[in-house]
Scaffold this active site. Sequence first.
Site, PDB file in Angstrom:
ATOM      1  N   CYS A  23      -4.764   0.186  -6.526  1.00 18.16           N
ATOM      2  CA  CYS A  23      -4.512   1.396  -5.768  1.00 18.16           C
ATOM      3  C   CYS A  23      -5.753   1.843  -5.023  1.00 18.16           C
ATOM      4  CB  CYS A  23      -4.085   2.516  -6.715  1.00 18.16           C
ATOM      5  SG  CYS A  23      -2.746   2.046  -7.816  1.00 18.16           S
ATOM      6  N   GLY A  49      -2.251   0.268  -1.244  1.00 19.58           N
ATOM      7  CA  GLY A  49      -1.032   0.672  -1.943  1.00 19.58           C
ATOM      8  C   GLY A  49      -0.128   1.479  -1.040  1.00 19.58           C
ATOM      9  N   ASN A 124      -7.710   3.801 -10.036  1.00 19.61           N
ATOM     10  CA  ASN A 124      -7.460   2.464  -9.477  1.00 19.61           C
ATOM     11  C   ASN A 124      -7.918   1.451 -10.510  1.00 19.61           C
ATOM     12  OD1 ASN A 124      -9.367   0.422  -7.189  1.00 19.61           O
ATOM     13  ND2 ASN A 124      -7.327   0.032  -7.977  1.00 19.61           N
ATOM     14  N   GLY A 125      -7.020   0.580 -10.900  1.00 16.97           N
ATOM     15  CA  GLY A 125      -7.412  -0.459 -11.850  1.00 16.97           C
ATOM     16  C   GLY A 125      -6.397  -0.611 -12.947  1.00 16.97           C
ATOM     17  N   TYR A 264      -9.680 -10.791  -0.611  1.00 18.07           N
ATOM     18  CA  TYR A 264      -8.419 -10.305  -0.062  1.00 18.07           C
ATOM     19  C   TYR A 264      -8.292  -8.790   0.037  1.00 18.07           C
ATOM     20  CZ  TYR A 264      -3.470  -9.076   0.068  1.00 18.07           C
ATOM     21  OH  TYR A 264      -2.276  -8.509   0.381  1.00 18.07           O
TER      22      TYR A 264
HETATM   23  P1  AMP Z   1       1.677 -16.457  -2.131  1.00 21.72           P
HETATM   24  O1  AMP Z   1       2.581 -16.369  -0.971  1.00 21.72           O
HETATM   25  O2  AMP Z   1       2.340 -16.032  -3.397  1.00 21.72           O
HETATM   26  O3  AMP Z   1       1.005 -17.783  -2.287  1.00 21.72           O
HETATM   27  O4  AMP Z   1       0.519 -15.395  -1.909  1.00 21.72           O
HETATM   28  C1  AMP Z   1      -0.495 -15.642  -1.009  1.00 21.72           C
HETATM   29  C2  AMP Z   1      -0.544 -14.587   0.043  1.00 21.72           C
HETATM   30  O5  AMP Z   1      -0.582 -13.282  -0.562  1.00 21.72           O
HETATM   31  C3  AMP Z   1      -1.784 -14.724   0.883  1.00 21.72           C
HETATM   32  O6  AMP Z   1      -1.430 -14.595   2.236  1.00 21.72           O
HETATM   33  C4  AMP Z   1      -2.692 -13.600   0.430  1.00 21.72           C
HETATM   34  O7  AMP Z   1      -3.355 -13.027   1.526  1.00 21.72           O
HETATM   35  C5  AMP Z   1      -1.784 -12.601  -0.241  1.00 21.72           C
HETATM   36  N1  AMP Z   1      -2.329 -12.087  -1.523  1.00 21.72           N
HETATM   37  C6  AMP Z   1      -3.200 -12.659  -2.346  1.00 21.72           C
HETATM   38  N2  AMP Z   1      -3.443 -11.885  -3.423  1.00 21.72           N
HETATM   39  C7  AMP Z   1      -2.701 -10.789  -3.281  1.00 21.72           C
HETATM   40  C8  AMP Z   1      -2.503  -9.589  -4.061  1.00 21.72           C
HETATM   41  N3  AMP Z   1      -3.112  -9.393  -5.199  1.00 21.72           N
HETATM   42  N4  AMP Z   1      -1.662  -8.680  -3.559  1.00 21.72           N
HETATM   43  C9  AMP Z   1      -1.024  -8.859  -2.425  1.00 21.72           C
HETATM   44  N5  AMP Z   1      -1.154  -9.959  -1.657  1.00 21.72           N
HETATM   45  C10 AMP Z   1      -1.980 -10.914  -2.070  1.00 21.72           C
END
Ligand code: AMP
Length: 493
Positions: A23, A49, A124-125, A264
């Site tokens: 968050c 979020g 957050n966490g 990310y």
């Molecule tokens: P996936 O489609 O499940 O392989 O997720 C990879 C994609 O989700 C990538 O484009 C990342 O930028 C994004 N991503 C990676 N970690 C997170 C996260 N914790 N929350 C939301 N998006 C994420």
Amino acid sequence: MKKIMKKLKKKFKIYDPKLKEECAVFGISNNEDAATLAALGLHALQHRGQEGCGIVSYDGEKYHSEKRFGLVGDNFNDEKVIKKLPGKYAIGHNRYSTTGGTALRNVQPFFADTNSGGIGVAHNGNLTNAITLRNKMVQEGSIFYTTSDTETIVKLIAKSKRAKTIDKVIDAMFQIQGGYALVMMTQNTLIGVRDPFGIRPLVIGKLKNSYVLASETCAFDIIGAKFVREVENGEIIHIENDEIKSIKPFPPKKVRPCVFEYIYFSRPDSILNGKTAYEYRKNFGEQLAKEDKIEADLVVPVPDSGNAAALGYAEKKGLKFDLGLIRNHYVGRTFIEPSQQIRSLGVKLKLNPNISVIKNKKIILVDDSLVRGTTSSKIVKMLYDSGAKEVHVRIASPEIKFPDFYGVDTPTKKELLAANKSTAEICEFIKAKSIKFLSLNGLYLGMGFEQRNENYPQLTDHHFTGEYPVKIIDELGEDKVTQLSLLSTASNN
Ligand code: AMP
């Protein structure tokens, strides 16, 4: 999984372990426009979020609270709502959606009346011992209204026998474990707390006679505040009017921020440890290019998460960079959607191939990370369907093999593609011509370290290594370690 859930529910009676949150938090002191500035700060932190948002203010006599589902810009956008939040102190929160737990009562900041006055808390966490603490309190007669671990923190503060609020907060800090950044408000005092390893971020800014606390520096830019410094790991910041005090109640530890903030989560323009997240991401792309022999017609980013890494990659290799995918900016992050079915659909909602760029081309497709493989497989198919000759996937972080318990919403080990498949199998799964991940060492080089310190890694990188700084002792079931309780972190100095 069902069996484990049943076992958990049986063992911990009331507890529903749907607590994970990534968050945004924000707080401002001593400012006539506190609520407006909080709304603007939260708006800049929207990427952290999108499920719900809330602001609590204090007007010298009373607390005021407004909490809503959805985006800050849709909810805190007119005078009417801001007028409901009078006072010179305000804290705010953006909530990240995870599976379940979607209820307005879970939207923060939380508020409680204690015997030393009211307190508002934005978190957050993720606490890694929340279940244990909560269960103990329930057995002692406490009643919980939400499924959020933030309520555990609020209750611990309220239950403390210490007289002063700040001492109650310290009392609570000694009981909770995990990765957390907290912004709290008690009457005319703003308090910020960062966990002992500094896993989750928290920064201090200054705006004339006001201090500002926020998850990221991009929240300062929007309101014209100046970045002062990061809250240190294990530090409590205590702000009254324009006076700021630092309290360090924990034994000193070296900081170990979460590597995912760099890869990310943080906004590209936010400053983390002296550099923008954008610079780190470009470095990761450069490192990946250094480790890679392949040649191609062009480098295409997965927008927006792969933009910086793709630029770094293309620059290093001297390859053409082009936008082969066009993003619709009016949909949230794919992860925000709670179910796998909607997530799969989400990729199509968000991205569309740019045929003019990709037809008959040998493409290097760059993204920041691969989690379940949903994004990559959809995009690879999209590119081939649109006439690409070859699609080579390049990921600017190592293989994610281990789940997170400190507030990043990564799924169970069972769902993590790299935890269950070899690189060749991942390639087959996403149907790319080839795939390559950044090495762990390349990640550290991109971060500006000569190498990873094997004895005490400079980052919390358990996603790739399984080395959890806050150790997990409960292991239930074959696919996921749970968050039931943790060993003391004292040995990790
Ligand atoms: P996936 O489609 O499940 O392989 O997720 C990879 C994609 O989700 C990538 O484009 C990342 O930028 C994004 N991503 C990676 N970690 C997170 C996260 N914790 N929350 C939301 N998006 C994420």
